[in-house]
Design a protein around this motif. Structure first.
Motif, PDB file in Angstrom:
ATOM      1  N   VAL A 169      -6.103   7.590  18.892  1.00  0.00           N
ATOM      2  CA  VAL A 169      -6.137   6.219  19.394  1.00  0.00           C
ATOM      3  C   VAL A 169      -4.894   5.468  18.929  1.00  0.00           C
ATOM      4  CG1 VAL A 169      -7.404   4.033  19.337  1.00  0.00           C
ATOM      5  CG2 VAL A 169      -8.657   6.204  19.452  1.00  0.00           C
ATOM      6  N   ALA A 170      -4.557   5.597  17.648  1.00  0.00           N
ATOM      7  CA  ALA A 170      -3.390   4.915  17.096  1.00  0.00           C
ATOM      8  C   ALA A 170      -3.044   5.525  15.747  1.00  0.00           C
ATOM      9  CB  ALA A 170      -3.664   3.418  16.930  1.00  0.00           C
ATOM     10  N   VAL A 171      -1.805   5.360  15.339  1.00  0.00           N
ATOM     11  CA  VAL A 171      -1.339   5.773  14.009  1.00  0.00           C
ATOM     12  C   VAL A 171      -0.684   4.569  13.349  1.00  0.00           C
ATOM     13  CG1 VAL A 171       0.093   7.367  12.684  1.00  0.00           C
ATOM     14  CG2 VAL A 171      -0.914   8.116  14.849  1.00  0.00           C
ATOM     15  N   ASP A 172      -1.038   4.304  12.101  1.00  0.00           N
ATOM     16  CA  ASP A 172      -0.507   3.142  11.388  1.00  0.00           C
ATOM     17  C   ASP A 172       0.188   3.551  10.103  1.00  0.00           C
ATOM     18  OD1 ASP A 172      -1.062   0.732  12.819  1.00  0.00           O
ATOM     19  OD2 ASP A 172      -3.187   1.061  12.444  1.00  0.00           O
ATOM     20  N   GLY A 173       1.130   2.718   9.687  1.00  0.00           N
ATOM     21  CA  GLY A 173       1.676   2.844   8.355  1.00  0.00           C
ATOM     22  C   GLY A 173       0.699   2.247   7.356  1.00  0.00           C
ATOM     23  N   VAL A 174       0.459   2.946   6.261  1.00  0.00           N
ATOM     24  CA  VAL A 174      -0.461   2.451   5.237  1.00  0.00           C
ATOM     25  C   VAL A 174       0.163   1.267   4.512  1.00  0.00           C
ATOM     26  CG1 VAL A 174      -1.576   3.050   3.041  1.00  0.00           C
ATOM     27  CG2 VAL A 174      -1.640   4.648   4.975  1.00  0.00           C
ATOM     28  N   CYS A 175      -0.672   0.293   4.187  1.00  0.00           N
ATOM     29  CA  CYS A 175      -0.211  -0.941   3.536  1.00  0.00           C
ATOM     30  C   CYS A 175      -0.711  -1.039   2.104  1.00  0.00           C
ATOM     31  CB  CYS A 175      -0.692  -2.153   4.336  1.00  0.00           C
ATOM     32  SG  CYS A 175       0.040  -2.291   5.969  1.00  0.00           S
ATOM     33  N   VAL A 176      -0.057  -1.902   1.345  1.00  0.00           N
ATOM     34  CA  VAL A 176      -0.444  -2.188  -0.038  1.00  0.00           C
ATOM     35  C   VAL A 176      -1.167  -3.527  -0.064  1.00  0.00           C
ATOM     36  CG1 VAL A 176       0.369  -2.537  -2.390  1.00  0.00           C
ATOM     37  CG2 VAL A 176       1.556  -0.918  -0.883  1.00  0.00           C
ATOM     38  N   LEU A 177      -2.393  -3.513  -0.562  1.00  0.00           N
ATOM     39  CA  LEU A 177      -3.195  -4.725  -0.706  1.00  0.00           C
ATOM     40  C   LEU A 177      -2.964  -5.306  -2.096  1.00  0.00           C
ATOM     41  CD1 LEU A 177      -5.444  -6.503   0.633  1.00  0.00           C
ATOM     42  CD2 LEU A 177      -7.100  -5.037  -0.568  1.00  0.00           C
ATOM     43  N   MET A 178      -2.648  -6.613  -2.154  1.00  0.00           N
ATOM     44  CA  MET A 178      -2.293  -7.233  -3.435  1.00  0.00           C
ATOM     45  C   MET A 178      -2.683  -8.711  -3.419  1.00  0.00           C
ATOM     46  SD  MET A 178       1.756  -7.455  -2.554  1.00  0.00           S
ATOM     47  CE  MET A 178       1.600  -6.202  -1.277  1.00  0.00           C
ATOM     48  N   GLN A 179      -2.562  -9.343  -4.557  1.00  0.00           N
ATOM     49  CA  GLN A 179      -2.784 -10.776  -4.631  1.00  0.00           C
ATOM     50  C   GLN A 179      -1.626 -11.512  -3.968  1.00  0.00           C
ATOM     51  OE1 GLN A 179      -3.433 -11.693  -8.777  1.00  0.00           O
ATOM     52  NE2 GLN A 179      -5.228 -10.362  -8.933  1.00  0.00           N
ATOM     53  N   GLU A 180      -1.927 -12.665  -3.351  1.00  0.00           N
ATOM     54  CA  GLU A 180      -0.901 -13.401  -2.605  1.00  0.00           C
ATOM     55  C   GLU A 180       0.289 -13.816  -3.464  1.00  0.00           C
ATOM     56  OE1 GLU A 180      -2.923 -16.649  -0.741  1.00  0.00           O
ATOM     57  OE2 GLU A 180      -3.105 -15.551   1.165  1.00  0.00           O
ATOM     58  N   ASP A 181       0.054 -14.058  -4.740  1.00  0.00           N
ATOM     59  CA  ASP A 181       1.154 -14.498  -5.612  1.00  0.00           C
ATOM     60  C   ASP A 181       1.873 -13.325  -6.276  1.00  0.00           C
ATOM     61  OD1 ASP A 181      -0.833 -13.684  -7.311  1.00  0.00           O
ATOM     62  OD2 ASP A 181      -0.943 -15.557  -8.454  1.00  0.00           O
ATOM     63  N   SER A 182       1.586 -12.099  -5.834  1.00  0.00           N
ATOM     64  CA  SER A 182       2.270 -10.936  -6.389  1.00  0.00           C
ATOM     65  C   SER A 182       3.749 -10.973  -6.025  1.00  0.00           C
ATOM     66  CB  SER A 182       1.645  -9.649  -5.839  1.00  0.00           C
ATOM     67  OG  SER A 182       2.451  -8.531  -6.150  1.00  0.00           O
ATOM     68  N   PRO A 183       4.619 -10.584  -6.934  1.00  0.00           N
ATOM     69  CA  PRO A 183       6.056 -10.548  -6.607  1.00  0.00           C
ATOM     70  C   PRO A 183       6.381  -9.558  -5.489  1.00  0.00           C
ATOM     71  CG  PRO A 183       5.625  -9.469  -8.724  1.00  0.00           C
ATOM     72  CD  PRO A 183       4.364 -10.175  -8.334  1.00  0.00           C
ATOM     73  N   PHE A 184       5.479  -8.601  -5.252  1.00  0.00           N
ATOM     74  CA  PHE A 184       5.711  -7.620  -4.199  1.00  0.00           C
ATOM     75  C   PHE A 184       5.425  -8.187  -2.802  1.00  0.00           C
ATOM     76  CE2 PHE A 184       4.235  -4.941  -7.860  1.00  0.00           C
ATOM     77  CZ  PHE A 184       5.496  -4.458  -8.198  1.00  0.00           C
ATOM     78  N   ALA A 185       4.842  -9.395  -2.731  1.00  0.00           N
ATOM     79  CA  ALA A 185       4.446  -9.971  -1.441  1.00  0.00           C
ATOM     80  C   ALA A 185       5.535 -10.826  -0.806  1.00  0.00           C
ATOM     81  CB  ALA A 185       3.168 -10.793  -1.626  1.00  0.00           C
ATOM     82  N   LYS A 186       6.721 -10.827  -1.368  1.00  0.00           N
ATOM     83  CA  LYS A 186       7.761 -11.746  -0.886  1.00  0.00           C
ATOM     84  C   LYS A 186       8.396 -11.293   0.428  1.00  0.00           C
ATOM     85  CE  LYS A 186       8.916 -13.384  -5.539  1.00  0.00           C
ATOM     86  NZ  LYS A 186       9.963 -13.456  -6.604  1.00  0.00           N
ATOM     87  N   GLY A 187       8.536  -9.986   0.624  1.00  0.00           N
ATOM     88  CA  GLY A 187       9.208  -9.499   1.821  1.00  0.00           C
ATOM     89  C   GLY A 187       8.234  -9.031   2.887  1.00  0.00           C
ATOM     90  N   PHE A 252      -6.666  -4.448   8.217  1.00  0.00           N
ATOM     91  CA  PHE A 252      -7.669  -4.934   7.262  1.00  0.00           C
ATOM     92  C   PHE A 252      -7.568  -6.450   7.113  1.00  0.00           C
ATOM     93  CE2 PHE A 252      -8.880  -5.944   2.831  1.00  0.00           C
ATOM     94  CZ  PHE A 252     -10.207  -5.557   2.891  1.00  0.00           C
ATOM     95  N   ARG A 253      -8.705  -7.115   7.202  1.00  0.00           N
ATOM     96  CA  ARG A 253      -8.728  -8.573   7.054  1.00  0.00           C
ATOM     97  C   ARG A 253      -8.847  -8.927   5.577  1.00  0.00           C
ATOM     98  NH1 ARG A 253     -12.705 -10.843  11.887  1.00  0.00           N
ATOM     99  NH2 ARG A 253     -11.734  -9.711  13.616  1.00  0.00           N
ATOM    100  N   ALA A 254      -7.736  -9.286   4.991  1.00  0.00           N
ATOM    101  CA  ALA A 254      -7.728  -9.597   3.565  1.00  0.00           C
ATOM    102  C   ALA A 254      -8.484 -10.890   3.298  1.00  0.00           C
ATOM    103  CB  ALA A 254      -6.295  -9.722   3.064  1.00  0.00           C
ATOM    104  N   SER A 255      -9.236 -10.920   2.204  1.00  0.00           N
ATOM    105  CA  SER A 255      -9.976 -12.121   1.829  1.00  0.00           C
ATOM    106  C   SER A 255      -9.014 -13.161   1.256  1.00  0.00           C
ATOM    107  CB  SER A 255     -11.056 -11.761   0.810  1.00  0.00           C
ATOM    108  OG  SER A 255     -10.492 -11.117  -0.318  1.00  0.00           O
ATOM    109  N   THR A 256      -9.504 -14.367   1.075  1.00  0.00           N
ATOM    110  CA  THR A 256      -8.675 -15.450   0.552  1.00  0.00           C
ATOM    111  C   THR A 256      -8.062 -15.068  -0.790  1.00  0.00           C
ATOM    112  OG1 THR A 256     -10.101 -17.071   1.639  1.00  0.00           O
ATOM    113  CG2 THR A 256      -8.669 -17.866  -0.120  1.00  0.00           C
TER     114      THR A 256
END
Length: 325
Positions: A169-187, A252-256
């Protein structure tokens, strides 16, 4: 008492296990209850079916006669039930009156069931959830399900040993789930090499994903730290508490308070597939359900425009429609 098929199953179970106690365990019954049932069967048939002593239970001559008939009748009845189930699921050339869909989870099943319900409001639709592709594939093979909607590691497909047809049906790149204020979330993406010191949480399953992720980490120049397997809620809890980063799908629908980003270069991928038996009525309607599954995926992935933009650089990812856009 009239003799029924369930009584023949009791006789066969005792003969196969060689013990009333073992047969009771196999059938999920209490040993006294099974003993009483055997006695009623023997009274109905006019004599003892087993000789019982410390060495177990061995069929008498009457027992051998009953077993010879039971071993013909039980498979025949199972075959009749399977044929009736297949016939009951038959509809017109591109529909069925009943759809039994097994699913591991992900972005497809909700939209697929919704579209199917709207297209055929009179159809009976049921779902069966599992963490394991093998369980669902075996249920489709045995006629207990019509379709299996599953996820597998992006470089793999479910085994051909199940005898099913599988279509992507589809192929996706796997993502990293993190807190919104994580330094990894900037890009817009994250280089896996930057995460060498992190611990991980991921959903459970029976495929090669854990090995593929470990291999991706090795290619990025490090050995991954602990990766905890749990259900989706457990992954979210661990990320929220700061115990680990999560691995998730871009749909994935990330929570608040949480967000996710794809790994740069898509070193780990996740494939959504739909499977069915080629000799079942499901094979006739499979193209229609594949179309609905693709539509369902595209509707969900469109809620993440950042990922839709990112995926354009990877023509081998997304659904066939997205890949061609």
């Amino acid at each position: 008492m009239n003799l029924e098929l369930r009584h023949l199953k009791v006789v066969c179970a005792i003969a196969e296990t060689g013990s009333v106690t073992k047969a009771a365990s196999q059938l999920g019954l209490a040993q006294p209850a099974l003993t009483a049932q055997l006695q009623r069967i023997e009274r109905t048939l006019g004599g003892p079916l087993f000789e019982r002593d410390r060495r177990g239970a061995r069929p008498t001559a009457l027992g051998e006669l009953v077993l010879s008939r039971a071993r013909v009748l039980l498979p025949a009845m199972k075959g009749l039930q399977d044929e009736a189930a297949r016939l009951a699921g038959a509809g017109s050339d591109d529909t069925m009156s009943r759809y039994r869909i097994g699913q591991v989870g992900g972005p497809v099943i909700g939209g697929l069931v919704n579209r199917l319900s709207e297209a055929q409001p009179e159809a009976q639709i049921s779902t069966h959830a599992s963490y394991y592709v093998e369980e669902l594939a075996n249920m489709v093979r045995d006629g207990k399900l019509d379709f299996a909607q599953v996820g597998v590691c992006g470089d793999a497909m479910p085994s051909a040993d199940y005898g099913l047809v599988w279509q992507t049906v589809a192929v996706d790149g796997v993502c990293v789930l993190m807190q919104e204020d994580s330094p990894f979330a900037k890009g817009d993406e994250i280089d896996l090499a930057e995460l060498a010191d992190e611990e991980w949480a991921a959903g459970t399953g029976d495929g090669c994903f854990a090995d593929c992720f470990a291999a991706a980490c090795a290619r990025a120049g490090f050995t991954q730290k602990r990766c905890l397997e749990t259900d989706i809620r457990g992954v979210v809890d661990m990320v929220e508490s700061g115990v680990a980063l999560g691995l998730c799908q871009p749909t994935f629908r990330a929570s608040t308070g949480l967000t996710h980003r794809p790994l740069a270069g898509a070193p780990v991928r996740w494939r959504q597939v739909l499977g069915w038996h080629p000799d079942s009525p499901a094979a006739r309607v499979a193209p229609r359900l594949i179309g609905m599954a693709v539509d369902a995926y595209e509707e969900v992935v469109a809620r993440n425009p950042r990922y839709v933009d990112w995926i354009r650089a990877f023509p081998h990812l997304g659904s066939n429609t997205l890949a061609a856009a």
